[in-house]
Scaffold this motif. Structure first.
Motif, PDB file in Angstrom:
ATOM      1  N   VAL A 268       0.341  -0.481  -0.122  1.00  0.00           N
ATOM      2  CA  VAL A 268      -0.087  -0.029   0.197  1.00  0.00           C
ATOM      3  C   VAL A 268       0.824   1.070   0.415  1.00  0.00           C
ATOM      4  CG1 VAL A 268      -1.434   1.471   1.063  1.00  0.00           C
ATOM      5  CG2 VAL A 268      -1.975  -1.334   1.610  1.00  0.00           C
ATOM      6  N   GLN A 269       0.439   2.522  -0.873  1.00  0.00           N
ATOM      7  CA  GLN A 269       1.171   3.683  -0.926  1.00  0.00           C
ATOM      8  C   GLN A 269       0.239   4.346  -1.084  1.00  0.00           C
ATOM      9  OE1 GLN A 269       3.562   4.340  -4.306  1.00  0.00           O
ATOM     10  NE2 GLN A 269       3.360   6.110  -4.435  1.00  0.00           N
ATOM     11  N   TRP A 270      -0.094   5.145   0.126  1.00  0.00           N
ATOM     12  CA  TRP A 270      -1.151   6.682   0.460  1.00  0.00           C
ATOM     13  C   TRP A 270      -0.086   7.802  -0.115  1.00  0.00           C
ATOM     14  CZ3 TRP A 270      -4.938   5.757   3.211  1.00  0.00           C
ATOM     15  CH2 TRP A 270      -5.234   4.241   3.514  1.00  0.00           C
ATOM     16  N   THR A 275       6.147   4.814   1.806  1.00  0.00           N
ATOM     17  CA  THR A 275       6.561   4.175   2.880  1.00  0.00           C
ATOM     18  C   THR A 275       5.455   5.034   4.279  1.00  0.00           C
ATOM     19  OG1 THR A 275       7.809   4.955   4.087  1.00  0.00           O
ATOM     20  CG2 THR A 275       8.479   3.353   2.850  1.00  0.00           C
ATOM     21  N   GLY A 276       4.068   3.976   4.994  1.00  0.00           N
ATOM     22  CA  GLY A 276       3.515   4.876   5.559  1.00  0.00           C
ATOM     23  C   GLY A 276       2.623   4.525   6.189  1.00  0.00           C
ATOM     24  N   ARG A 277       1.694   4.012   7.014  1.00  0.00           N
ATOM     25  CA  ARG A 277       0.364   3.398   7.331  1.00  0.00           C
ATOM     26  C   ARG A 277      -0.539   3.840   7.268  1.00  0.00           C
ATOM     27  NH1 ARG A 277       2.084   0.976  13.832  1.00  0.00           N
ATOM     28  NH2 ARG A 277       2.945   3.132  13.473  1.00  0.00           N
TER      29      ARG A 277
END
Length: 277
Positions: A268-270, A275-277
């Motif tokens: 998943v890419q925001w 990177t990230g959540r």
């Protein structure tokens, strides 16, 4: 008569074929893609679909998210069948689910095949092509070196395909056990969005068949083999302009899946962050 000129349908129409003139709705049918969103959104049920008035949703029948998740987690390709036939009314019901696909192309049609001899023809056509491919790709030992030298990114797939084709060669047929029926979605090869529309339709059929407890296998890629076989095209009466866009095989499962399996998660890419959540 029911229309009060509220304009909700005009706002939602992405083809811009609806307009209001002095409070009266005008429809330019030549620009309509038959998506039916105007029918679904009208609060007064003033727009008919195929001369039939729409019905209100019964939201009490909606599956809960956990029920949908359970269906997704159970979904597996079914390759082993009992040999029991599927009633034609059931097959028609499954094929009818194509009508509810979010599609822009209603120039498609379905071919339902439950004739054992025609299903054997499908098996034979794909099997013969696969064996010709095997002889061309694997019989000359030099082909492995050619792939490694000129297409190294494909070497892994090249090596994985060999044992699959060898199993087919030993089994001497495509299907492990013959499915009870095959459903094809066909249409004009030059019509725009036909492939996308067919995939939507097939996915509806697949999930609906699964909810009925049937095993389903999407013959991805194999429709290209069938499309090129003139004898088979003649057998199922495809005209020159038509093409098979998708095919599913159905049957009563000989093996029942019992355990949930966590699928391979997609990364998943925001936004524009790596990177990230």
């Amino acid at each position: 008569e029911k229309c009060n000129g509220c304009g909700i349908c005009v706002k939602i129409c992405h083809e811009h074929c609806l307009s209001l003139s002095d409070g009266e709705l005008k429809i330019e049918y030549e620009f309509c893609s038959t998506c039916s969103q105007c029918v679904a959104v009208c609060p007064r049920q003033a727009i008919l679909w195929d001369h039939h008035p729409p019905l209100r949703f019964d939201r009490t029948l909606y599956p809960r998210p956990e029920q949908v998740m359970e269906l997704f987690m159970e979904r597996r390709t079914g390759r082993e069948h009992t040999g029991k036939s599927i009633d034609r009314s059931t097959l028609k019901e499954i094929a009818a689910m194509a009508a509810y696909a979010p599609t822009h192309n209603f120039n498609l049609r379905t071919i339902i095949i439950d004739d054992v001899e025609i299903i054997r023809q499908i098996d034979s056509v794909i099997y013969r092509f696969s064996m010709n491919l095997y002889r061309w790709l694997y019989a000359p030992e030099i082909m492995h070196f050619v792939v490694r030298a000129f297409a190294p990114a494909w070497e892994s797939e090249y090596l994985k395909a060999r044992p699959k084709l060898e199993v087919l060669r030993n089994r001497q047929r495509l299907f492990r056990t013959m499915p009870a029926a095959v459903i094809m979605v066909v249409g004009n090869r030059r019509a725009p969005l036909s492939l996308q529309s067919a995939q939507y339709a097939l996915y509806n059929m697949d999930l609906y068949a699964q909810s009925m407890g049937l095993a389903c296998r999407n013959l991805v890629g194999n429709q290209g083999i069938l499309n090129r076989n003139r004898q088979f095209r003649k057998l199922i009466r495809l005209n020159r302009k038509e093409k098979i866009f998708g095919t599913i095989a159905l049957g009563h499962p000989a093996i029942r899946f019992r355990n949930k399996v966590t699928g391979k998660s997609l990364s998943v890419q925001w936004n524009n962050h790596t990177t990230g959540r």
